[in-house]
Motif scaffolding. Structure first.
Motif, PDB file in Angstrom:
ATOM      1  N   GLY A 157      43.851   1.458  57.512  1.00  0.00           N
ATOM      2  CA  GLY A 157      42.750   1.007  58.358  1.00  0.00           C
ATOM      3  C   GLY A 157      42.746  -0.492  58.561  1.00  0.00           C
ATOM      4  O   GLY A 157      41.797  -1.056  59.109  1.00  0.00           O
ATOM      5  N   GLY A 158      43.829  -1.148  58.154  1.00  0.00           N
ATOM      6  CA  GLY A 158      43.944  -2.598  58.291  1.00  0.00           C
ATOM      7  C   GLY A 158      44.981  -3.135  57.323  1.00  0.00           C
ATOM      8  O   GLY A 158      45.855  -2.387  56.872  1.00  0.00           O
ATOM      9  N   SER A 159      44.870  -4.407  56.987  1.00  0.00           N
ATOM     10  CA  SER A 159      45.797  -5.007  56.033  1.00  0.00           C
ATOM     11  C   SER A 159      45.511  -4.467  54.630  1.00  0.00           C
ATOM     12  O   SER A 159      44.410  -4.012  54.343  1.00  0.00           O
ATOM     13  N   SER A 160      46.514  -4.543  53.773  1.00  0.00           N
ATOM     14  CA  SER A 160      46.352  -4.050  52.409  1.00  0.00           C
ATOM     15  C   SER A 160      47.145  -4.918  51.448  1.00  0.00           C
ATOM     16  O   SER A 160      48.214  -5.422  51.792  1.00  0.00           O
ATOM     17  N   LYS A 161      46.626  -5.072  50.233  1.00  0.00           N
ATOM     18  CA  LYS A 161      47.369  -5.823  49.217  1.00  0.00           C
ATOM     19  C   LYS A 161      48.298  -4.918  48.418  1.00  0.00           C
ATOM     20  O   LYS A 161      49.351  -5.340  47.962  1.00  0.00           O
ATOM     21  N   ASP A 162      47.920  -3.657  48.250  1.00  0.00           N
ATOM     22  CA  ASP A 162      48.713  -2.777  47.377  1.00  0.00           C
ATOM     23  C   ASP A 162      49.248  -1.520  48.065  1.00  0.00           C
ATOM     24  O   ASP A 162      50.049  -0.789  47.484  1.00  0.00           O
ATOM     25  N   PHE A 163      48.821  -1.243  49.299  1.00  0.00           N
ATOM     26  CA  PHE A 163      49.316  -0.093  50.070  1.00  0.00           C
ATOM     27  C   PHE A 163      49.100   1.234  49.319  1.00  0.00           C
ATOM     28  O   PHE A 163      49.905   2.155  49.411  1.00  0.00           O
ATOM     29  N   LYS A 164      47.997   1.309  48.601  1.00  0.00           N
ATOM     30  CA  LYS A 164      47.750   2.480  47.754  1.00  0.00           C
ATOM     31  C   LYS A 164      47.638   3.759  48.575  1.00  0.00           C
ATOM     32  O   LYS A 164      48.271   4.774  48.266  1.00  0.00           O
ATOM     33  N   ARG A 165      46.823   3.736  49.635  1.00  0.00           N
ATOM     34  CA  ARG A 165      46.677   4.941  50.466  1.00  0.00           C
ATOM     35  C   ARG A 165      48.014   5.338  51.100  1.00  0.00           C
ATOM     36  O   ARG A 165      48.343   6.520  51.189  1.00  0.00           O
ATOM     37  N   THR A 166      48.741   4.320  51.561  1.00  0.00           N
ATOM     38  CA  THR A 166      50.031   4.586  52.208  1.00  0.00           C
ATOM     39  C   THR A 166      50.991   5.251  51.241  1.00  0.00           C
ATOM     40  O   THR A 166      51.640   6.259  51.565  1.00  0.00           O
ATOM     41  N   LYS A 167      51.072   4.705  50.024  1.00  0.00           N
ATOM     42  CA  LYS A 167      52.013   5.269  49.046  1.00  0.00           C
ATOM     43  C   LYS A 167      51.582   6.660  48.590  1.00  0.00           C
ATOM     44  O   LYS A 167      52.427   7.537  48.367  1.00  0.00           O
ATOM     45  N   LEU A 168      50.273   6.876  48.483  1.00  0.00           N
ATOM     46  CA  LEU A 168      49.803   8.226  48.147  1.00  0.00           C
ATOM     47  C   LEU A 168      50.211   9.224  49.226  1.00  0.00           C
ATOM     48  O   LEU A 168      50.592  10.361  48.926  1.00  0.00           O
ATOM     49  N   LEU A 169      50.117   8.802  50.479  1.00  0.00           N
ATOM     50  CA  LEU A 169      50.543   9.672  51.579  1.00  0.00           C
ATOM     51  C   LEU A 169      52.036  10.004  51.458  1.00  0.00           C
ATOM     52  O   LEU A 169      52.430  11.169  51.550  1.00  0.00           O
ATOM     53  N   LEU A 170      52.856   8.972  51.238  1.00  0.00           N
ATOM     54  CA  LEU A 170      54.306   9.197  51.133  1.00  0.00           C
ATOM     55  C   LEU A 170      54.630  10.141  49.972  1.00  0.00           C
ATOM     56  O   LEU A 170      55.507  11.001  50.086  1.00  0.00           O
ATOM     57  N   HIS A 171      53.931   9.957  48.845  1.00  0.00           N
ATOM     58  CA  HIS A 171      54.279  10.721  47.649  1.00  0.00           C
ATOM     59  C   HIS A 171      53.657  12.117  47.641  1.00  0.00           C
ATOM     60  O   HIS A 171      54.315  13.094  47.253  1.00  0.00           O
ATOM     61  N   ASN A 172      52.412  12.227  48.065  1.00  0.00           N
ATOM     62  CA  ASN A 172      51.718  13.527  47.989  1.00  0.00           C
ATOM     63  C   ASN A 172      51.886  14.378  49.236  1.00  0.00           C
ATOM     64  O   ASN A 172      51.843  15.606  49.155  1.00  0.00           O
ATOM     65  N   GLU A 173      52.022  13.716  50.399  1.00  0.00           N
ATOM     66  CA  GLU A 173      52.120  14.458  51.666  1.00  0.00           C
ATOM     67  C   GLU A 173      53.275  13.916  52.517  1.00  0.00           C
ATOM     68  O   GLU A 173      53.057  13.451  53.639  1.00  0.00           O
ATOM     69  N   PRO A 174      54.490  13.989  51.987  1.00  0.00           N
ATOM     70  CA  PRO A 174      55.623  13.405  52.724  1.00  0.00           C
ATOM     71  C   PRO A 174      55.822  14.003  54.118  1.00  0.00           C
ATOM     72  O   PRO A 174      56.191  13.281  55.049  1.00  0.00           O
ATOM     73  N   GLU A 175      55.546  15.298  54.269  1.00  0.00           N
ATOM     74  CA  GLU A 175      55.725  15.918  55.596  1.00  0.00           C
ATOM     75  C   GLU A 175      54.777  15.291  56.615  1.00  0.00           C
ATOM     76  O   GLU A 175      55.163  15.066  57.773  1.00  0.00           O
ATOM     77  N   LEU A 176      53.555  15.024  56.191  1.00  0.00           N
ATOM     78  CA  LEU A 176      52.587  14.391  57.081  1.00  0.00           C
ATOM     79  C   LEU A 176      53.024  12.963  57.417  1.00  0.00           C
ATOM     80  O   LEU A 176      52.933  12.534  58.574  1.00  0.00           O
ATOM     81  N   ALA A 177      53.533  12.259  56.418  1.00  0.00           N
ATOM     82  CA  ALA A 177      54.039  10.898  56.661  1.00  0.00           C
ATOM     83  C   ALA A 177      55.156  10.932  57.693  1.00  0.00           C
ATOM     84  O   ALA A 177      55.193  10.106  58.626  1.00  0.00           O
ATOM     85  N   HIS A 178      56.073  11.878  57.550  1.00  0.00           N
ATOM     86  CA  HIS A 178      57.194  11.973  58.499  1.00  0.00           C
ATOM     87  C   HIS A 178      56.716  12.318  59.913  1.00  0.00           C
ATOM     88  O   HIS A 178      57.273  11.823  60.899  1.00  0.00           O
ATOM     89  N   LEU A 179      55.694  13.150  60.012  1.00  0.00           N
ATOM     90  CA  LEU A 179      55.122  13.475  61.330  1.00  0.00           C
ATOM     91  C   LEU A 179      54.621  12.201  62.019  1.00  0.00           C
ATOM     92  O   LEU A 179      54.924  11.952  63.200  1.00  0.00           O
ATOM     93  N   ILE A 180      53.872  11.385  61.275  1.00  0.00           N
ATOM     94  CA  ILE A 180      53.328  10.142  61.843  1.00  0.00           C
ATOM     95  C   ILE A 180      54.463   9.176  62.182  1.00  0.00           C
ATOM     96  O   ILE A 180      54.490   8.580  63.275  1.00  0.00           O
ATOM     97  N   LEU A 181      55.400   9.026  61.271  1.00  0.00           N
ATOM     98  CA  LEU A 181      56.500   8.071  61.470  1.00  0.00           C
ATOM     99  C   LEU A 181      57.350   8.439  62.686  1.00  0.00           C
ATOM    100  O   LEU A 181      57.756   7.563  63.456  1.00  0.00           O
ATOM    101  N   GLN A 182      57.607   9.742  62.865  1.00  0.00           N
ATOM    102  CA  GLN A 182      58.419  10.149  64.017  1.00  0.00           C
ATOM    103  C   GLN A 182      57.690   9.865  65.328  1.00  0.00           C
ATOM    104  O   GLN A 182      58.302   9.426  66.306  1.00  0.00           O
ATOM    105  N   LYS A 183      56.383  10.079  65.333  1.00  0.00           N
ATOM    106  CA  LYS A 183      55.606   9.772  66.542  1.00  0.00           C
ATOM    107  C   LYS A 183      55.672   8.280  66.859  1.00  0.00           C
ATOM    108  O   LYS A 183      55.896   7.884  68.007  1.00  0.00           O
ATOM    109  N   ILE A 184      55.481   7.452  65.829  1.00  0.00           N
ATOM    110  CA  ILE A 184      55.544   6.004  66.055  1.00  0.00           C
ATOM    111  C   ILE A 184      56.941   5.601  66.518  1.00  0.00           C
ATOM    112  O   ILE A 184      57.088   4.778  67.437  1.00  0.00           O
TER     113      ILE A 184
END
Length: 345
Positions: A157-184
């Motif tokens: 939702g903006g800048s981050s110091k630790d990217f905690k939400r982002t890393k949780l997405l990559l680790h817990n929901e990698p398929e969802l992360a890949h869906l977003i990344l492919q769209k971008i």
């Protein structure tokens, strides 16, 4: 593409052809360290500046007119693609970019649009205005944010110091992360191809937050999509620069995505990085931006030290390891550029 540039140092260096000296441009060269930038910024919002071609061109031209650099880079922002995809983007003084509707669920991700290049036509218009003003004097660099970096803003939702939400997405929901990344990534291909059609002479992909990632995660969630983008854009003689904070670590992997140039942060010995890359891949960098706060004799010594280190190599573009900070003295930036321009191999 035929560039027909009066000063083509950057294009030659990007393609690892001989140059009489290193070309120089600096990330954030049209920015907050300039009084003239604030003269414009105080009249318009940041997004108004990005979205009004004449104003974007005015800002793009500031370092051309005031600093005499060897390349202009289009004034825009890496998050315009995310906004076009449906992100509700705003910029708040002292806070930075914010998305009112962060991407947190599969339905959020599925709602992201990909047929959006028509929403970004203001960038193509700005490119045409700048090209007209440059009159072939120096190259114009276009750019985009890399998928992982854009995803991190959308998810946090903006800048981050630790990217905690982002890393949780990559680790817990990698398929969802890949869906977003492919769209971008698909939007980014369309966006960069639009910029090439509009007339840019070079492109840079900014993966500003890749340094947050472990090696395996960088390979899976960043490098893979950057390589996809480089394979899909219609380069046609337009050199492509790959930048990330973390390039001192990731450079060997970055090179396998086949950019023309790897832009290196200031944590690495640039000659060591260059010598480890495949033949024909140039390097860009890598002065620590904080050097530009120092006394002029220090600035000169540090630049010349870097140039001696790189002597005898083709394919070297002088830049900073990252962008100019807002409170660096303008006179120091101009002095550094003058030192580069006086140098001869």
């Amino acid at each position: 593409m035929t560039h027909n540039l009066q000063n083509d140092l950057l294009v030659r260096a990007a393609f690892s052809r001989p140059t009489e000296r290193p070309p120089v441009w600096m990330m954030r060269q049209a920015g907050r360290f300039m009084k003239e930038y604030w003269d414009i910024k105080n009249r318009y919002s940041f997004l108004e500046m990005c979205k009004t071609p004449e104003i974007a061109a005015d800002v793009t031209m500031l370092p051309v007119d005031l600093l005499g650099i060897d390349a202009a880079i289009l004034f825009s922002d890496i998050l315009v693609t995310a906004e076009a995809m449906g992100g509700q983007l705003s910029f708040e003084q002292g806070v930075g970019p914010q998305f009112a509707n962060p991407v947190r669920s599969r339905s959020d991700a599925e709602a992201l649009q990909t047929d959006v290049v028509h929403k970004l036509q203001y960038v193509a218009e700005a490119i045409k205005v700048v090209k007209h003003r440059l009159q072939g004097s120096i190259p114009l660099i276009g750019f985009a944010g890399a998928p992982f970096t854009v995803l991190s803003y959308l998810v946090e939702g903006g800048s981050s110091k630790d990217f905690k939400r982002t890393k949780l997405l990559l680790h817990n929901e990698p398929e969802l992360a890949h869906l977003i990344l492919q769209k971008i990534a698909d939007v980014t291909v369309d966006y960069l191809n639009m910029q090439i059609s509009a007339g840019v002479d070079a492109l840079q992909l900014f993966d500003s937050w890749a340094l947050a990632l472990a090696w395996d995660d960088y390979e899976a969630f960043a490098h893979r999509y950057n390589a996809y983008i480089f394979s899909k854009i219609d380069r046609g003689g337009v050199p492509v620069i790959s930048f990330c904070k973390g390039s001192s670590v990731f450079a060997p992997l970055m090179a396998t995505a086949k950019p023309d140039v790897v832009s290196v942060d200031w944590n690495a010995d640039l000659r060591h990085v260059k010598d480890g890359l495949p033949e024909g891949i140039a390097v860009q960098g890598n002065l620590d931006p904080f050097v530009l706060y120092a006394d002029k004799k220090v600035i000169k010594a540090k630049i010349l030290q870097l140039f001696e280190r790189m002597r005898g190599t083709d394919g070297f573009i002088f830049n900073l390891g990252h962008g100019i900070m807002p409170d660096i003295p303008f006179d120091n930036v101009r002095y550094a550029i003058d030192i580069v321009k006086e140098f001869r191999y």
